[in-house]
Design a protein around this motif. Sequence first.
Motif, PDB file in Angstrom:
ATOM      1  N   LEU A  51      20.032  60.992  -3.418  1.00 50.59           N
ATOM      2  CA  LEU A  51      20.842  61.094  -1.949  1.00 50.59           C
ATOM      3  C   LEU A  51      22.140  61.926  -2.260  1.00 50.59           C
ATOM      4  CD1 LEU A  51      20.210  58.036  -0.221  1.00 50.59           C
ATOM      5  CD2 LEU A  51      19.521  59.998   0.516  1.00 50.59           C
ATOM      6  N   ASN A  52      22.627  61.832  -3.303  1.00 50.32           N
ATOM      7  CA  ASN A  52      24.121  62.146  -3.565  1.00 50.32           C
ATOM      8  C   ASN A  52      24.165  63.403  -4.512  1.00 50.32           C
ATOM      9  OD1 ASN A  52      25.419  60.337  -1.904  1.00 50.32           O
ATOM     10  ND2 ASN A  52      25.186  59.059  -3.650  1.00 50.32           N
ATOM     11  N   SER A  53      23.203  64.005  -4.924  1.00 44.42           N
ATOM     12  CA  SER A  53      22.808  65.083  -5.703  1.00 44.42           C
ATOM     13  C   SER A  53      23.620  65.062  -6.873  1.00 44.42           C
ATOM     14  CB  SER A  53      23.292  66.303  -5.003  1.00 44.42           C
ATOM     15  OG  SER A  53      22.335  66.597  -3.887  1.00 44.42           O
ATOM     16  N   ILE A  54      23.368  63.783  -7.617  1.00 43.33           N
ATOM     17  CA  ILE A  54      23.769  63.630  -9.124  1.00 43.33           C
ATOM     18  C   ILE A  54      22.710  63.656 -10.133  1.00 43.33           C
ATOM     19  CG2 ILE A  54      25.304  62.021 -10.394  1.00 43.33           C
ATOM     20  CD1 ILE A  54      26.249  60.962  -7.802  1.00 43.33           C
ATOM     21  N   ALA A  55      22.737  64.729 -10.935  1.00 47.12           N
ATOM     22  CA  ALA A  55      21.761  65.164 -12.005  1.00 47.12           C
ATOM     23  C   ALA A  55      21.739  63.823 -13.062  1.00 47.12           C
ATOM     24  CB  ALA A  55      21.854  66.261 -12.658  1.00 47.12           C
TER      25      ALA A  55
END
Length: 475
Positions: A426-430
């Motif tokens: 959801l937060n685009s954190i790889a």
Amino acid sequence: MQTIIVFAAIIVFGLSVCLLVPLIVGVIGSDWAAVEGFALISVGLCLLSGGLIVALYSKIKRLRRGDMFLLSVCVWLALCLIGALPFIVLEGQPFVLALVESVSAATTLGVTPRPDQAITSAMGAYRGVLGWYGGFLTLSIIVYILAPFQVGGLPNRDLRFVLHGSTSGSPKLLRTLGEVAVPYATLTLTCFLLLLLQGVRPLTALLASFASLSTNGYLPTLSGGSIFNNSTAEITLIVFMLIGGTSIIWHKMIVNRRYDLLSEHRESMALIGLVCVTALLLFAAQAAIFGNDNHPTLLANFFDVTALMTTTGILHNEHVGSGVPLTLAWMLAIGGATTYSTAGGISLHRLGTMLEQSINQARQLVFPHAVLANIKIGGQSLDARNVKAVWSYFFLFILSLSVALLAFSALGYSFGDAFSLAVGSLNSIASLTELGLNGDAEPSRQALILMTIFAFAGRVEILIIFAAIANLLRQ
């Protein structure tokens, strides 16, 4: 609909220009198959999008409020669908996996199921530039659509620094795009040149500059130790990650020397302060608990905390992992960075608004007949409509997080892995997403599809998707 098609074509045309980057990387690396593929795709997209723009531009009309939200969803869909072409043509991936790769890159998540060794330099550059272009699209949509309508309680004070006209066909529209594109590209180029001067490999420096400004998590390295094995270069990357996670309006104020207005935009300064305080406290706690030699360095803590709060999701050392405890990592990732940036998360502005409103409610309970002052964030009073919009955003965010957690749990992931996947997607954190996926020996196609859906929803924003659906139903 013709107006929406034109804007989608403009986005595709921009993508065709961005394909020159992996094409040049292919030429330098003598990867002639990639050069041929990117050249053909670039020319084809340029002709297709250019033809649509020329044919329909005279029929552009000013969009209504509901159509603006539909426009936002459509341009993201166009970028993700067209962005899948190189993965199909050059890597031979099936459509579903190519779409997973495209959405992951475009939404600045940066997770790829493909091993790093199987990715050519040209395709690595394409993943990087697609994420960079997705970051530019994020900023543009915030400026044109989200901020003027104050979606999710976004502040629109001093929007004039970047928004010079939103009427279709107005010459000021191009000026506004320039206000976003010029500093975005200039800072990216500056980061690239600085990293080159500090001894970083050219391709790695290119991907790092793309990742830092777009807060994209795709940055494979061959260092074998820390990300660059170069403290100076790593400090440079920290600085540019902070630039990517802070407000573009704040940057404009500094460049235009409007220092008198900086006190009204404390969100970016708060982000920098929180990063410093969190990293220092974490380092002190780890030194007290583990001794002097068995914990991450202060630089590693600064790097990992910055990557989490800006939602870049890059690890200082992939072999060691993050030095930030998992629970704290979840909290930092959910909080996110600032508004008017490429970062994900709730944002410090919204968190501050909810905190102020909660304090006001507590005072109202103690002094029920008192006349309380309006909620102020950065010296600006917020009316009840703004506060309601922030709480609505927060409710939908928590609801989306809960749905994502249930969906990944249903696939058999443990709570820790499922929550990491939900927060990371959801937060685009790889880093968090990969941590959750690594709990499985080989990520299933279902898990990758869910990751793609939630990454798209998180980047486009749930409120916008609901508004676009409502607009379609009304029509």
